[in-house]
Scaffold this motif. Sequence first.
Motif, PDB file in Angstrom:
ATOM      1  N   LYS A   1       0.835  -1.200   0.000  1.00 27.11           N
ATOM      2  CA  LYS A   1       0.000   0.000   0.000  1.00 27.11           C
ATOM      3  C   LYS A   1       0.874   1.256   0.000  1.00 27.11           C
ATOM      4  N   ASN A   2       1.920   1.247   0.820  1.00 31.22           N
ATOM      5  CA  ASN A   2       2.847   2.386   0.879  1.00 31.22           C
ATOM      6  C   ASN A   2       3.606   2.575  -0.426  1.00 31.22           C
ATOM      7  N   ILE A   3       4.047   1.471  -1.022  1.00 32.81           N
ATOM      8  CA  ILE A   3       4.774   1.563  -2.298  1.00 32.81           C
ATOM      9  C   ILE A   3       3.862   2.126  -3.379  1.00 32.81           C
ATOM     10  N   LEU A   4       2.629   1.623  -3.443  1.00 31.10           N
ATOM     11  CA  LEU A   4       1.666   2.127  -4.427  1.00 31.10           C
ATOM     12  C   LEU A   4       1.418   3.617  -4.227  1.00 31.10           C
ATOM     13  N   LYS A   5       1.224   4.020  -2.965  1.00 31.24           N
ATOM     14  CA  LYS A   5       0.964   5.422  -2.649  1.00 31.24           C
ATOM     15  C   LYS A   5       2.132   6.302  -3.092  1.00 31.24           C
ATOM     16  N   GLU A   6       3.367   5.847  -2.816  1.00 33.65           N
ATOM     17  CA  GLU A   6       4.561   6.596  -3.215  1.00 33.65           C
ATOM     18  C   GLU A   6       4.625   6.789  -4.728  1.00 33.65           C
ATOM     19  N   LYS A   7       4.127   5.799  -5.464  1.00 36.47           N
ATOM     20  CA  LYS A   7       4.170   5.860  -6.934  1.00 36.47           C
ATOM     21  C   LYS A   7       2.911   6.491  -7.518  1.00 36.47           C
ATOM     22  N   GLY A   8       1.992   6.943  -6.647  1.00 35.97           N
ATOM     23  CA  GLY A   8       0.790   7.616  -7.124  1.00 35.97           C
ATOM     24  C   GLY A   8      -0.372   6.698  -7.442  1.00 35.97           C
ATOM     25  N   TYR A   9      -0.349   5.468  -6.948  1.00 32.75           N
ATOM     26  CA  TYR A   9      -1.438   4.508  -7.180  1.00 32.75           C
ATOM     27  C   TYR A   9      -2.166   4.233  -5.872  1.00 32.75           C
ATOM     28  N   LYS A  10      -3.390   3.714  -5.998  1.00 30.26           N
ATOM     29  CA  LYS A  10      -4.168   3.321  -4.822  1.00 30.26           C
ATOM     30  C   LYS A  10      -4.283   1.802  -4.780  1.00 30.26           C
ATOM     31  N   LEU A  11      -4.448   1.278  -3.570  1.00 25.66           N
ATOM     32  CA  LEU A  11      -4.704  -0.151  -3.423  1.00 25.66           C
ATOM     33  C   LEU A  11      -6.218  -0.342  -3.518  1.00 25.66           C
ATOM     34  N   THR A  12      -6.704  -0.440  -4.753  1.00 31.10           N
ATOM     35  CA  THR A  12      -8.140  -0.601  -5.003  1.00 31.10           C
ATOM     36  C   THR A  12      -8.581  -1.987  -4.518  1.00 31.10           C
ATOM     37  N   PRO A  13      -9.882  -2.184  -4.341  1.00 32.33           N
ATOM     38  CA  PRO A  13     -10.363  -3.517  -3.933  1.00 32.33           C
ATOM     39  C   PRO A  13      -9.924  -4.618  -4.912  1.00 32.33           C
ATOM     40  N   GLN A  14      -9.892  -4.283  -6.208  1.00 33.46           N
ATOM     41  CA  GLN A  14      -9.463  -5.275  -7.208  1.00 33.46           C
ATOM     42  C   GLN A  14      -7.978  -5.614  -7.027  1.00 33.46           C
ATOM     43  N   ARG A  15      -7.157  -4.590  -6.860  1.00 32.25           N
ATOM     44  CA  ARG A  15      -5.723  -4.832  -6.643  1.00 32.25           C
ATOM     45  C   ARG A  15      -5.505  -5.599  -5.352  1.00 32.25           C
ATOM     46  N   ARG A  16      -6.268  -5.245  -4.331  1.00 31.28           N
ATOM     47  CA  ARG A  16      -6.159  -5.933  -3.044  1.00 31.28           C
ATOM     48  C   ARG A  16      -6.502  -7.413  -3.210  1.00 31.28           C
ATOM     49  N   ALA A  17      -7.557  -7.726  -3.958  1.00 33.27           N
ATOM     50  CA  ALA A  17      -7.969  -9.119  -4.185  1.00 33.27           C
ATOM     51  C   ALA A  17      -6.877  -9.887  -4.932  1.00 33.27           C
ATOM     52  N   ILE A  18      -6.255  -9.242  -5.903  1.00 39.07           N
ATOM     53  CA  ILE A  18      -5.179  -9.871  -6.677  1.00 39.07           C
ATOM     54  C   ILE A  18      -3.973 -10.145  -5.783  1.00 39.07           C
ATOM     55  N   VAL A  19      -3.575  -9.150  -5.006  1.00 43.27           N
ATOM     56  CA  VAL A  19      -2.424  -9.313  -4.109  1.00 43.27           C
ATOM     57  C   VAL A  19      -2.717 -10.397  -3.068  1.00 43.27           C
TER      58      VAL A  19
ATOM     59  N   VAL B   1      -6.593  -7.692 -14.175  1.00 44.15           N
ATOM     60  CA  VAL B   1      -5.585  -8.591 -13.610  1.00 44.15           C
ATOM     61  C   VAL B   1      -4.268  -8.428 -14.374  1.00 44.15           C
ATOM     62  N   TYR B   2      -4.333  -8.387 -15.692  1.00 48.31           N
ATOM     63  CA  TYR B   2      -3.114  -8.188 -16.502  1.00 48.31           C
ATOM     64  C   TYR B   2      -2.426  -6.875 -16.139  1.00 48.31           C
ATOM     65  N   ARG B   3      -3.202  -5.780 -16.069  1.00 51.02           N
ATOM     66  CA  ARG B   3      -2.613  -4.468 -15.738  1.00 51.02           C
ATOM     67  C   ARG B   3      -1.981  -4.486 -14.344  1.00 51.02           C
ATOM     68  N   THR B   4      -2.662  -5.125 -13.396  1.00 55.60           N
ATOM     69  CA  THR B   4      -2.156  -5.172 -12.019  1.00 55.60           C
ATOM     70  C   THR B   4      -0.882  -6.013 -11.941  1.00 55.60           C
ATOM     71  N   VAL B   5      -0.857  -7.137 -12.632  1.00 55.05           N
ATOM     72  CA  VAL B   5       0.340  -7.984 -12.651  1.00 55.05           C
ATOM     73  C   VAL B   5       1.523  -7.206 -13.236  1.00 55.05           C
ATOM     74  N   LEU B   6       1.290  -6.487 -14.333  1.00 52.44           N
ATOM     75  CA  LEU B   6       2.361  -5.677 -14.937  1.00 52.44           C
ATOM     76  C   LEU B   6       2.832  -4.587 -13.983  1.00 52.44           C
ATOM     77  N   LEU B   7       1.891  -3.946 -13.299  1.00 51.76           N
ATOM     78  CA  LEU B   7       2.227  -2.903 -12.334  1.00 51.76           C
ATOM     79  C   LEU B   7       3.059  -3.475 -11.187  1.00 51.76           C
ATOM     80  N   LEU B   8       2.635  -4.613 -10.639  1.00 58.39           N
ATOM     81  CA  LEU B   8       3.362  -5.236  -9.533  1.00 58.39           C
ATOM     82  C   LEU B   8       4.753  -5.691  -9.964  1.00 58.39           C
ATOM     83  N   GLU B   9       4.860  -6.121 -11.215  1.00 53.38           N
ATOM     84  CA  GLU B   9       6.180  -6.517 -11.734  1.00 53.38           C
ATOM     85  C   GLU B   9       7.081  -5.291 -11.892  1.00 53.38           C
ATOM     86  N   GLU B  10       6.540  -4.212 -12.458  1.00 51.60           N
ATOM     87  CA  GLU B  10       7.292  -2.951 -12.605  1.00 51.60           C
ATOM     88  C   GLU B  10       7.801  -2.446 -11.268  1.00 51.60           C
TER      89      GLU B  10
END
Length: 149
Positions: free
Chosen positions: A13-31, A63-72
Amino acid sequence: MADTSYDQIDKLKNILKEKGYKLTPQRRAIVDMILKNQGNHLTTEELYNLVKKECPEIGLATVYRTVLLLEEMGIITKLDLNDGCSRYELVNEDESHHHHHLICTNCGKVIEVEGDLLESLENNIEFKYRFQIKDHSLKFYGLCSECSE
């Protein structure tokens, strides 16, 4: 879920916030699903099928976008097992190198090998070739115990 999962979620959540992203419910479910399936080396499609059971409104593109984001962001890493699929696993900050994998050529099972088996070999290579090794990847292909019976 274990305390470490909550710690990992907070850290993410902190890393996403630092990069300007939010931990949306969808991203949370994926993580959450990646954490629950740690060591399973899921493809994006497998991850989607698992997340869809708990979050039916989620789309494959999300899911594809989130996986790419988490990989980046260095949260997960792509693992190429030469089977035509991109698989992903969590990055373990305690490991200075990727761990090794045993891949069954019959059933496709992937087994993680604990510990870095190549430390002395790396030291010899660095000395002999004056080459500074940053990382390595090692895969063994063969038959798992079930398939070799």
